[in-house]
Design a protein around this motif. Sequence first.
Motif, PDB file in Angstrom:
ATOM      1  N   LYS A   1      93.973  59.428  66.672  1.00  0.00           N
ATOM      2  CA  LYS A   1      94.600  58.775  67.826  1.00  0.00           C
ATOM      3  C   LYS A   1      93.884  57.484  68.199  1.00  0.00           C
ATOM      4  N   PRO A   2      94.682  56.533  68.721  1.00  0.00           N
ATOM      5  CA  PRO A   2      96.144  56.554  68.812  1.00  0.00           C
ATOM      6  C   PRO A   2      96.811  55.943  67.591  1.00  0.00           C
ATOM      7  N   ASP A   3      98.012  56.416  67.288  1.00  0.00           N
ATOM      8  CA  ASP A   3      98.881  55.811  66.279  1.00  0.00           C
ATOM      9  C   ASP A   3      98.209  55.712  64.920  1.00  0.00           C
TER      10      ASP A   3
ATOM     11  N   SER B   1     100.430  60.447  66.195  1.00  0.00           N
ATOM     12  CA  SER B   1      99.318  60.532  65.253  1.00  0.00           C
ATOM     13  C   SER B   1      99.462  61.804  64.438  1.00  0.00           C
TER      14      SER B   1
ATOM     15  N   SER C   1     104.327  57.167  77.116  1.00  0.00           N
ATOM     16  CA  SER C   1     104.963  56.377  76.061  1.00  0.00           C
ATOM     17  C   SER C   1     106.477  56.319  76.233  1.00  0.00           C
TER      18      SER C   1
ATOM     19  N   TYR D   1      96.721  54.398  77.472  1.00  0.00           N
ATOM     20  CA  TYR D   1      95.339  54.218  77.034  1.00  0.00           C
ATOM     21  C   TYR D   1      94.624  53.173  77.870  1.00  0.00           C
TER      22      TYR D   1
ATOM     23  N   ASP E   1     101.523  60.333  71.034  1.00  0.00           N
ATOM     24  CA  ASP E   1     100.459  59.629  71.744  1.00  0.00           C
ATOM     25  C   ASP E   1     100.864  59.394  73.188  1.00  0.00           C
TER      26      ASP E   1
END
Length: 426
Positions: free
Chosen positions: A174-176, A156, A34, A63, A29
């Motif tokens: 997404k996300p996570d 993801s 990140s 994001y 992501d």
Amino acid sequence: MSRGPRADGARRDWGTEEDGCSILHVDMDAFFASVELARRPQLRGRPVIVGGEERSVVLAATYEARAFGVHSAMPMTMARRMCPQAVVVPPDLSAYREVSAAVMDALADVTTLVEQVSVDEAFLDVSGARRRLGPPTTIAARIRERVRADHGITCSVGIASTKFVAKLASGHAKPDGVLLVPRAATVAFLHTLPVGALWGVGERTEAALARWGIRTVEQLAHSDVATIQRAVGKVAGAHLHDLAWGRDPRPVQPGRVEKSIGAEVTFLADVHDVAVVQQQALALADRCAERLRSQSLLARTVSIKIRTNDFRTLTRARTLPTPTDVGQEIYLVTRELLAGVDLGGLPVRLVGVRAEGLSPAESTPRQPTLEEAVGDEAATRRDAEAVMDLVRGRFGRAAIVPGSAAGISDVVTPRSTTVGAPSDLS
């Protein structure tokens, strides 16, 4: 979140049936951003953009920044206007490579069937790992937990019976998140999507299909194949029709072979002088040839990319009579391609050179050129460039540069790109 087309009706609860769903697509992501947040936790929750100076492009955005419309490949000047409160962090490519390699090592602990498709994503075939590690959803959870624990970043995962659907699923997760698309629900899932979600459908293809009234995957699936082929071509039409029904037989292929090797630069100021562009093209051709030789590859095709100051991008390509790894041969074709581009009087913002149609040097038949047949000029060029490789390997690339390419490093920002390379960043 993913910039790929989605449908409002796409859900994360298509079912729990995992039989036949052995393909995972793992996608980091906002990877570069990140990694930077993991190193700078005080920036969490704030809009962060990873990129260079004003004339560069956005490499990644958190994001929070994406909520303002910022996305990768956007010019930095535009991103700053859209999100003036964003924190801009310069890229650290060595750090991204290090994290990427560690993540791929972790995936290799799950299964040997890992196909890395970029620095931050890979396909896995876990059919042989299910008895040892459990069902695909459990494997996906283990992967996400390890990535988070080891590196402080998230990923993801899409799970499906084919690579194509698994990639779509990871985008929707997404996300996570994790999204499983059971085999039985594949067609229903696909038919909720706009036609732009299909692999191979860019803006031009999407517009061509729209002229025939085809705007969704479901409409494409129920259209006559001949109609689709008239819109986008025979081969592409048949392929898109197969994808619309979830037919994608491609297996996960570990150790993917590079499809192309390239390099490009963005000038620090728009360039009006064609000679400066040609000088930079010489340096780029030399860089491509050096990387070809380092990997024992030959290139059959040379292509160029030119971006003018209005962000219009032009490309040209030419197939060589015989494959090569010689920088001078690549440059001569590059120069001819550049001469054939009509810039409309606009200055140049970016220039790129790419070597395509790659094949192993040791197993590729190579027809001697006229120069090689009557003398040793070409062989001398190849030997000379091999010596340059040795010098650079010991003293660095700056120790020796090709001809008139010397002295232009102060007007460009370089960037190398490799398609399909497991450890590259393009």
